[in-house]
Each structure stands twice: as structure tokens, then as C-alpha cells.
Write a protein that holds these residues in place. Structure first.
Motif, mmCIF file in Angstrom:
data_model
loop_
_atom_site.group_PDB
_atom_site.id
_atom_site.type_symbol
_atom_site.label_atom_id
_atom_site.label_comp_id
_atom_site.label_asym_id
_atom_site.label_seq_id
_atom_site.Cartn_x
_atom_site.Cartn_y
_atom_site.Cartn_z
ATOM 1 N N LYS A 1 0.815 -1.214 0.000
ATOM 2 C CA LYS A 1 0.000 0.000 0.000
ATOM 3 C C LYS A 1 0.850 1.266 0.000
ATOM 4 O O LYS A 1 0.326 2.362 -0.178
ATOM 5 N N ASN A 2 2.154 1.130 0.221
ATOM 6 C CA ASN A 2 3.024 2.295 0.125
ATOM 7 C C ASN A 2 4.293 1.915 -0.632
ATOM 8 O O ASN A 2 4.680 0.744 -0.676
ATOM 9 N N TRP A 3 4.916 2.928 -1.211
ATOM 10 C CA TRP A 3 6.034 2.690 -2.113
ATOM 11 C C TRP A 3 7.256 2.149 -1.389
ATOM 12 O O TRP A 3 7.953 1.268 -1.891
ATOM 13 N N ASN A 4 7.548 2.671 -0.212
ATOM 14 C CA ASN A 4 8.752 2.248 0.509
ATOM 15 C C ASN A 4 8.730 0.758 0.834
ATOM 16 O O ASN A 4 9.762 0.086 0.763
ATOM 17 N N SER A 5 7.573 0.236 1.201
ATOM 18 C CA SER A 5 7.503 -1.189 1.533
ATOM 19 C C SER A 5 7.746 -2.048 0.292
ATOM 20 O O SER A 5 8.405 -3.089 0.367
ATOM 21 N N LEU A 6 7.259 -1.616 -0.858
ATOM 22 C CA LEU A 6 7.514 -2.341 -2.108
ATOM 23 C C LEU A 6 8.996 -2.254 -2.476
ATOM 24 O O LEU A 6 9.606 -3.259 -2.869
ATOM 25 N N GLU B 1 21.215 -0.627 -25.399
ATOM 26 C CA GLU B 1 21.483 -1.720 -24.466
ATOM 27 C C GLU B 1 21.847 -1.200 -23.063
ATOM 28 O O GLU B 1 21.777 -1.933 -22.086
ATOM 29 N N LYS B 2 22.251 0.073 -22.992
ATOM 30 C CA LYS B 2 22.613 0.660 -21.708
ATOM 31 C C LYS B 2 21.427 1.345 -21.027
ATOM 32 O O LYS B 2 21.534 1.808 -19.894
ATOM 33 N N LEU B 3 20.317 1.413 -21.713
ATOM 34 C CA LEU B 3 19.175 2.170 -21.215
ATOM 35 C C LEU B 3 18.629 1.564 -19.921
ATOM 36 O O LEU B 3 18.411 0.356 -19.820
ATOM 37 N N LEU B 4 18.400 2.422 -18.946
ATOM 38 C CA LEU B 4 17.891 2.002 -17.641
ATOM 39 C C LEU B 4 16.675 2.849 -17.306
ATOM 40 O O LEU B 4 16.722 4.080 -17.403
ATOM 41 N N ILE B 5 15.584 2.204 -16.928
ATOM 42 C CA ILE B 5 14.335 2.916 -16.635
ATOM 43 C C ILE B 5 14.047 2.848 -15.141
ATOM 44 O O ILE B 5 13.943 1.762 -14.562
ATOM 45 N N PHE B 6 13.949 4.022 -14.518
ATOM 46 C CA PHE B 6 13.623 4.126 -13.099
ATOM 47 C C PHE B 6 12.139 4.434 -12.940
ATOM 48 O O PHE B 6 11.596 5.299 -13.635
ATOM 49 N N LEU B 7 11.513 3.751 -11.985
ATOM 50 C CA LEU B 7 10.114 4.035 -11.659
ATOM 51 C C LEU B 7 9.996 4.357 -10.184
ATOM 52 O O LEU B 7 10.579 3.655 -9.337
ATOM 53 N N SER B 8 9.253 5.403 -9.861
ATOM 54 C CA SER B 8 9.015 5.746 -8.451
ATOM 55 C C SER B 8 7.646 6.408 -8.319
ATOM 56 O O SER B 8 7.144 7.027 -9.273
ATOM 57 N N TYR B 9 7.078 6.277 -7.128
ATOM 58 C CA TYR B 9 5.730 6.812 -6.896
ATOM 59 C C TYR B 9 5.596 7.329 -5.474
ATOM 60 O O TYR B 9 6.219 6.801 -4.545
ATOM 61 N N ASP B 10 4.775 8.352 -5.322
ATOM 62 C CA ASP B 10 4.307 8.724 -3.994
ATOM 63 C C ASP B 10 3.242 7.718 -3.577
ATOM 64 O O ASP B 10 2.599 7.088 -4.426
ATOM 65 N N ASP B 11 3.046 7.585 -2.280
ATOM 66 C CA ASP B 11 2.126 6.553 -1.789
ATOM 67 C C ASP B 11 0.712 6.701 -2.357
ATOM 68 O O ASP B 11 0.057 5.708 -2.695
ATOM 69 N N GLU B 12 0.253 7.938 -2.478
ATOM 70 C CA GLU B 12 -1.120 8.143 -2.942
ATOM 71 C C GLU B 12 -1.274 7.877 -4.434
ATOM 72 O O GLU B 12 -2.390 7.812 -4.947
ATOM 73 N N LYS B 13 -0.148 7.690 -5.131
ATOM 74 C CA LYS B 13 -0.194 7.434 -6.577
ATOM 75 C C LYS B 13 0.196 6.000 -6.921
ATOM 76 O O LYS B 13 0.253 5.645 -8.106
ATOM 77 N N ILE B 14 0.481 5.174 -5.926
ATOM 78 C CA ILE B 14 1.050 3.844 -6.176
ATOM 79 C C ILE B 14 0.116 2.944 -6.994
ATOM 80 O O ILE B 14 0.571 2.035 -7.693
ATOM 81 N N SER B 15 -1.176 3.215 -6.955
ATOM 82 C CA SER B 15 -2.115 2.378 -7.705
ATOM 83 C C SER B 15 -1.883 2.477 -9.217
ATOM 84 O O SER B 15 -2.303 1.598 -9.981
ATOM 85 N N SER B 16 -1.198 3.532 -9.668
ATOM 86 C CA SER B 16 -0.914 3.696 -11.098
ATOM 87 C C SER B 16 0.272 2.855 -11.559
ATOM 88 O O SER B 16 0.479 2.674 -12.766
#
Length: 216
Positions: A55-60, A150-165
Motif C-alpha cells: 500500500k506504500n512505495w517504501n515497503s515495495l 542496451e545501456k538504457l535504464l528505466i527508473f520508476l518511483s511513486y508517492d504513496d497516494e499514486k502507487i495504484s498507477s
């Protein structure tokens, strides 16, 4: 039972059998694809992340890094009636590294569905396809964009209220990547929440600026 009735019954039974066989074939004939699993790895070392449990980003994020520190690979699976797509996250175990040098030009950062690149511009998620394509085709021509796909790296991050996206966005990343290349070396990291400033407000219309000046 008369002959016509027997024939009708047999036809019905045959059709039912064919229908069951077709249903079974459809259930079996799913397209499967793995993204982020390298040639020297296999699924036996992967640990599934059930996104509904977080339910929150940090725990994931903490769970993802915990799996990586146990010599395993965090995995997220998308499955429907026709497709199974497995995404293997490439988060490192930070306990084993003091730091990792990553050139910003080779990264795409997505925070709360806002994309940022090393050129410091921000883009809506709808721009993902064009940004990926530009990174893939750049080959070092523009200094702030990827030197090598081949070097491309994709970072994903979310605030807790947006994690459902997050699941929908991750699936979109995989689909757009798949359209560009046959390579499955897709490197995705879950990242700490980033502080991305809001985009600047649009400039005022010239007529409004003139009125303000007149008042002065």
C-alpha cells in the motif's frame, strides 16, 4: 430412441467435444514473454511480487531490495487470456555496492507518471513511446540522450497516494519497449521517491501582459 433423435444427439455430443477442445487449446496457446531476464539466468531464482500486498512505495521498494540481497530476482507477472508477460526487476543489492555509476543520459525516470530525461525537461506519460524511440535511435548523437539502447535504464518511483498507477505504467513501459525491439534486456529499477517540481505555469496571453503594464 429413434434414428433422427440418435443422430441429433451424436451431433450435439461431437460439437460439445470440439468446443471443449477449442477452449482448452485457447487456454494453452498463450503468448509468453520475459523482460529483464539475462541469458545466464532462469526463472528458478525469481521471487514474485504480488502488488496488491503493498500500500506504500517504501515497503515495495524494501521488499524488492530484500529479494535482490538474497541472490534472487524480483519478478512481476502480467497475465490475461492470451498473454503472460514476466518483468524481472534489476534493482541491485545496495549492501554489496558503495555506489553505482550511472550516466544520466542512459536513463529514463518516471515519477508519478511524469517522465524526466537528462535534458531536464519533463514529459507526460503519453510521450513514453516517442521518448523511448528517441533514446533507441540516438546512438550518442545528442549528449543528453542514450548512447546505446542496451545501456538504457528505466527508473520508476511513486508517492504513496499514486502507487495504484504503478502496475498500469509498468505494463505500458513493457509494451512500448516491445514495439521497438526484439531484445528482452529491459532494465527496470524501482527507485526512491523523487522530488520532481511541478511544470511552470503557461505564459500569459500578450493582451493580459499589456493590461498589467498599463495599470502600473
Amino acid at each position: 430412441m429413434t434414428n433422427p433423435i440418435k443422430i441429433s444427439f451424436l451431433i450435439l455430443m461431437i460439437l460439445t467435444c470440439f468446443s471443449c477442445q477449442n477452449a482448452e487449446q485457447k487456454a494453452v496457446e498463450k503468448i509468453e514473454a520475459d523482460f529483464g531476464l539475462f541469458a545466464n539466468e532462469n526463472d528458478s531464482i525469481a521471487v514474485e511480487l504480488n502488488l496488491t500486498e503493498y500500500k506504500n512505495w517504501n515497503s515495495l521498494l524494501e521488499r524488492t531490495e530484500e529479494i535482490a540481497c538474497n541472490d534472487s530476482i524480483p519478478k512481476i507477472t502480467f497475465e490475461n487470456d492470451s498473454v503472460i508477460k514476466r518483468v524481472y526487476l534489476r534493482n541491485p543489492c545496495w549492501e554489496n555496492f558503495g555506489c553505482i555509476l550511472i550516466k544520466h543520459r542512459n536513463t529514463i525516470q518516471i515519477h508519478n507518471d511524469t517522465i524526466s530525461k537528462a535534458d531536464r525537461f519533463y514529459y507526460p506519460l503519453d510521450s513514453l513511446a516517442s521518448i523511448l524511440k528517441k533514446d533507441f535511435n540516438n546512438n550518442g548523437k545528442i549528449p543528453s540522450w542514450s548512447r546505446n539502447p542496451e545501456k538504457l535504464l528505466i527508473f520508476l518511483s511513486y508517492d504513496d497516494e499514486k502507487i495504484s498507477s504503478f502496475p498500469k505504467t509498468l505494463y505500458k513501459v513493457v509494451n512500448e519497449y516491445e514495439k521497438l525491439t526484439d531484445s528482452v534486456v529491459l532494465k527496470i529499477w524501482l527507485n526512491e521517491k523523487l522530488d520532481i517540481p511541478p511544470p511552470p505555469p503557461p505564459p500569459k496571453e500578450p493582451i493580459e501582459i499589456e493590461l498589467i503594464e498599463d495599470e502600473k
